[in-house]
Design a protein around this motif. Structure first.
Motif, PDB file in Angstrom:
ATOM      1  N   HIS A   1      16.128  52.961  31.041  1.00 22.37           N
ATOM      2  CA  HIS A   1      16.828  53.996  31.792  1.00 22.37           C
ATOM      3  C   HIS A   1      16.294  53.943  33.218  1.00 22.37           C
ATOM      4  O   HIS A   1      15.094  54.104  33.433  1.00 22.37           O
ATOM      5  CB  HIS A   1      16.568  55.385  31.207  1.00 22.37           C
ATOM      6  N   SER A   2      17.183  53.716  34.166  1.00 25.18           N
ATOM      7  CA  SER A   2      16.782  53.639  35.566  1.00 25.18           C
ATOM      8  C   SER A   2      17.307  54.859  36.302  1.00 25.18           C
ATOM      9  O   SER A   2      18.508  55.138  36.285  1.00 25.18           O
ATOM     10  CB  SER A   2      17.348  52.366  36.198  1.00 25.18           C
ATOM     11  N   GLY A   3      16.393  55.586  36.925  1.00 29.69           N
ATOM     12  CA  GLY A   3      16.772  56.756  37.709  1.00 29.69           C
ATOM     13  C   GLY A   3      16.135  56.674  39.080  1.00 29.69           C
ATOM     14  O   GLY A   3      15.346  55.769  39.360  1.00 29.69           O
ATOM     15  N   PRO A   4      16.436  57.627  39.945  1.00 25.30           N
ATOM     16  CA  PRO A   4      15.888  57.586  41.299  1.00 25.30           C
ATOM     17  C   PRO A   4      14.378  57.837  41.353  1.00 25.30           C
ATOM     18  O   PRO A   4      13.703  57.378  42.273  1.00 25.30           O
ATOM     19  CB  PRO A   4      16.653  58.687  42.036  1.00 25.30           C
ATOM     20  N   MET A   5      13.849  58.513  40.345  1.00 25.72           N
ATOM     21  CA  MET A   5      12.435  58.866  40.361  1.00 25.72           C
ATOM     22  C   MET A   5      11.573  58.008  39.436  1.00 25.72           C
ATOM     23  O   MET A   5      10.361  57.973  39.592  1.00 25.72           O
ATOM     24  CB  MET A   5      12.258  60.351  39.970  1.00 25.72           C
ATOM     25  N   SER A   6      12.202  57.324  38.447  1.00 23.98           N
ATOM     26  CA  SER A   6      11.402  56.557  37.490  1.00 23.98           C
ATOM     27  C   SER A   6      12.250  55.559  36.715  1.00 23.98           C
ATOM     28  O   SER A   6      13.475  55.643  36.698  1.00 23.98           O
ATOM     29  CB  SER A   6      10.711  57.497  36.499  1.00 23.98           C
TER      30      SER A   6
ATOM     31  N   SER B   1       9.609  48.884  44.168  1.00 22.64           N
ATOM     32  CA  SER B   1       9.253  50.271  44.442  1.00 22.64           C
ATOM     33  C   SER B   1       8.564  50.959  43.254  1.00 22.64           C
ATOM     34  O   SER B   1       8.187  52.129  43.347  1.00 22.64           O
ATOM     35  CB  SER B   1      10.494  51.062  44.862  1.00 22.64           C
TER      36      SER B   1
ATOM     37  N   MET C   1       8.782  55.780  40.427  1.00 27.59           N
ATOM     38  CA  MET C   1       9.253  55.001  41.565  1.00 27.59           C
ATOM     39  C   MET C   1       8.777  55.695  42.829  1.00 27.59           C
ATOM     40  O   MET C   1       8.602  56.901  42.856  1.00 27.59           O
ATOM     41  CB  MET C   1      10.777  54.916  41.556  1.00 27.59           C
TER      42      MET C   1
ATOM     43  N   THR D   1       8.690  55.174  47.468  1.00 23.64           N
ATOM     44  CA  THR D   1       9.148  54.407  48.617  1.00 23.64           C
ATOM     45  C   THR D   1       8.057  54.134  49.631  1.00 23.64           C
ATOM     46  O   THR D   1       8.207  53.289  50.486  1.00 23.64           O
ATOM     47  CB  THR D   1      10.297  55.141  49.336  1.00 23.64           C
TER      48      THR D   1
END
Length: 125
Positions: free
Chosen positions: A36-41, A98, A119, A121
């Protein structure tokens, strides 16, 4: 040439070590792992065939800027010795640049292995 095919195949198995961040799970290479890929992890889940009492995430710096995140049970043996030898039957995945493997968490819930890799930046761990 038959000899060349085996050489290329062996090189492809070693390819994950060329990337900056790699995840290695204590599962066979052909295990079904849901990512599962999300913006935070990034979250990796897989059914466990055997019960484990304790499991840990270990980050190993192979070279500066090259990190291997290894998931092992508490009795997984000498991790540093295992890092030098490639176990070709392990499940591996290249992590995004990232990804922050030093902050990864691992747990087992209802016989399911769950690994969460945050994740970021800014490049800091």
């Amino acid at each position: 040439m038959p000899g060349n095919d085996g050489w290329h195949q062996k090189k492809l198995r070693r390819l994950p070590h060329l990337f900056s961040n790699t995840l290695e799970l204590p599962l066979r290479w052909d295990t079904d792992v849901v990512v599962h890929s999300g913006p935070m992890s990034l979250r990796f889940t897989a059914a466990m065939k055997e019960a484990w009492n304790e499991i840990k995430a270990h980050t190993i710096e192979i070279l500066p800027g090259m990190t291997k995140l290894v998931i092992r049970d508490s009795e997984g043996g000498d991790l540093e010795a295992g890092c030098a030898d490639l176990e070709v039957d392990r499940w591996r995945c290249r992590l995004l640049d990232s990804a922050r493997p030093r902050l990864a968490t691992v747990r087992i819930v209802d016989c399911e292995l769950i690994v969460t890799v945050p994740m970021g930046t800014d490049g800091s761990d």
